[in-house]
Design a protein around this motif. Structure first.
Motif, PDB file in Angstrom:
ATOM      1  N   VAL A 218       0.902  -0.918   0.472  1.00  0.00           N
ATOM      2  CA  VAL A 218      -0.467  -0.201   0.481  1.00  0.00           C
ATOM      3  C   VAL A 218       0.691   0.677   0.522  1.00  0.00           C
ATOM      4  CG1 VAL A 218      -2.070  -1.285   1.487  1.00  0.00           C
ATOM      5  CG2 VAL A 218      -0.406   0.303   2.658  1.00  0.00           C
ATOM      6  N   ALA A 219       1.877   1.228  -0.143  1.00  0.00           N
ATOM      7  CA  ALA A 219       2.972   2.225   0.408  1.00  0.00           C
ATOM      8  C   ALA A 219       2.645   3.728  -0.586  1.00  0.00           C
ATOM      9  CB  ALA A 219       4.281   1.882   0.283  1.00  0.00           C
ATOM     10  N   ALA A 220       2.448   2.590  -2.378  1.00  0.00           N
ATOM     11  CA  ALA A 220       2.515   3.331  -3.042  1.00  0.00           C
ATOM     12  C   ALA A 220       1.426   4.525  -3.683  1.00  0.00           C
ATOM     13  CB  ALA A 220       2.420   2.675  -4.244  1.00  0.00           C
ATOM     14  N   VAL A 221       0.746   3.978  -2.876  1.00  0.00           N
ATOM     15  CA  VAL A 221      -0.897   4.790  -2.380  1.00  0.00           C
ATOM     16  C   VAL A 221      -0.441   6.388  -1.546  1.00  0.00           C
ATOM     17  CG1 VAL A 221      -2.902   4.814  -1.464  1.00  0.00           C
ATOM     18  CG2 VAL A 221      -2.892   2.692  -2.966  1.00  0.00           C
ATOM     19  N   LYS A 222       0.306   5.619  -0.425  1.00  0.00           N
ATOM     20  CA  LYS A 222       0.628   6.407   0.208  1.00  0.00           C
ATOM     21  C   LYS A 222       1.720   7.851   0.066  1.00  0.00           C
ATOM     22  CE  LYS A 222      -0.286   4.220   5.355  1.00  0.00           C
ATOM     23  NZ  LYS A 222       0.486   4.096   6.199  1.00  0.00           N
ATOM     24  N   GLU A 223       2.098   7.500  -1.273  1.00  0.00           N
ATOM     25  CA  GLU A 223       2.998   8.355  -1.283  1.00  0.00           C
ATOM     26  C   GLU A 223       2.839   9.137  -2.322  1.00  0.00           C
ATOM     27  OE1 GLU A 223       6.537   6.184  -2.803  1.00  0.00           O
ATOM     28  OE2 GLU A 223       7.139   4.746  -0.778  1.00  0.00           O
ATOM     29  N   ARG A 224       1.819   8.705  -3.102  1.00  0.00           N
ATOM     30  CA  ARG A 224       0.841   9.247  -4.613  1.00  0.00           C
ATOM     31  C   ARG A 224       0.280  11.006  -3.661  1.00  0.00           C
ATOM     32  NH1 ARG A 224      -3.428   5.382  -6.782  1.00  0.00           N
ATOM     33  NH2 ARG A 224      -2.227   3.695  -6.992  1.00  0.00           N
TER      34      ARG A 224
END
Length: 290
Positions: free
Chosen positions: A160-166
């Motif tokens: 889920v890290a990619a979503v948080k980084e958006r």
């Protein structure tokens, strides 16, 4: 209606949002989360809680264990779901019936990614990262070991890290783009729609086999623009409003007072990168009509 009994009404109301919030984050369904919340209440009312030192933790633990069981059985149904699956939207305005702490973990984009996790990964991530549960308690819920729970949460966190980084657009910018997209689609203005969409934008529709909807993600600004115009021509909606679901503005579109679809978006550099359209009427009861 919740029965009388333990825990006392005031205690229950102070913790109900945490119980519902845990269930909704794990399940992605308002209906299922409400069922779990009712089940937790019934178990609490029948239990001797005199030795429970942390009632909130006890209630959330029961909610997580119940949700874990529900999710494992729901996975079979979701594997046969027609087309893309989107979470059942949660109204997050102050007067919404189901109150829950709003953060990134209830955002539509996050719940979509969490749907790709295993049930155990999802439970471990929610309990540790949202509710700050120790891995010893998480192990009790999952019937595993603290080390296994730590590994599950770590693996889920990486997913889920990619979503948080958006980057997240402001509420004002999101509303502006939703309104502009709606106006351009109504007018059949292809050029304006293409300008509002990122060239590599993605459109995801959830019709659940109940209504006509794209059964695979659609890519590209021009293709999405054409699809948006055609849907307006076919469904001929006559009203819309901006509402708040899952902590962000959403465009609710109606025909004859009936909700026909609900749009949420992701935005980058002033353009829509992802358009998610929920059209499955079975997921609308908690949103209502006009």
């Amino acid at each position: 209606m919740e029965p009388s009994g333990a825990p006392a009404g005031a205690d229950w109301q102070s913790h109900r949002s945490a119980v519902f919030g845990a269930a909704y984050r794990i399940l992605g369904s308002v209906t299922e989360a409400e069922d779990v919340t009712q089940e937790v209440w019934l178990r609490a009312a029948a239990a001797d809680l005199s030795d429970v030192r942390d009632l909130r933790a006890w209630l959330v633990t029961v909610a997580a264990r119940t949700s874990y069981s529900v999710l494992k059985s729901a996975r079979v149904r979701r594997e046969s779901y027609v087309g893309p699956w989107l979470p059942e939207p949660l109204l997050t305005v102050p007067d919404a019936a189901a109150q829950v702490l709003v953060d990134d973990s209830v955002g539509t984009a996050m719940l979509v990614v969490m749907e790709t996790l295993t049930p155990a990964e999802r439970v471990a991530l929610v309990l540790h990262d949202v509710f700050d549960f120790p891995f010893t308690r998480i192990a009790e819920v999952l019937g595993s070991t603290p080390a296994a729970g730590r590994k599950l949460a770590s693996r889920a966190r990486a997913r889920v890290a990619a979503v948080k980084e958006r980057p997240r657009a402001s509420r004002a910018e999101t509303e502006r783009l939703l309104r502009a997209f709606k106006a351009a689609a109504d007018a059949g203005n292809m050029a304006e729609l293409v300008e509002l969409l990122h060239p590599e934008a993605v459109y995801v529709a959830d019709g659940g086999g109940r209504v006509t909807a794209a059964r695979r993600p659609v890519h590209g600004a021009e293709t999405i623009a054409l699809l948006a115009v055609r849907q307006i021509e076919i469904r001929r909606p006559d009203a819309f409003q901006i509402i708040e679901v899952n902590g962000q503005p959403a465009l609710a579109t109606y025909r004859g007072g009936e909700l026909v679809w609900l749009d949420t978006v992701e935005i980058a550099d002033g353009r829509i990168t992802t358009l998610r359209r929920l059209a499955n009427p079975e997921k609308f009861p908690h949103i209502g009509h006009i």
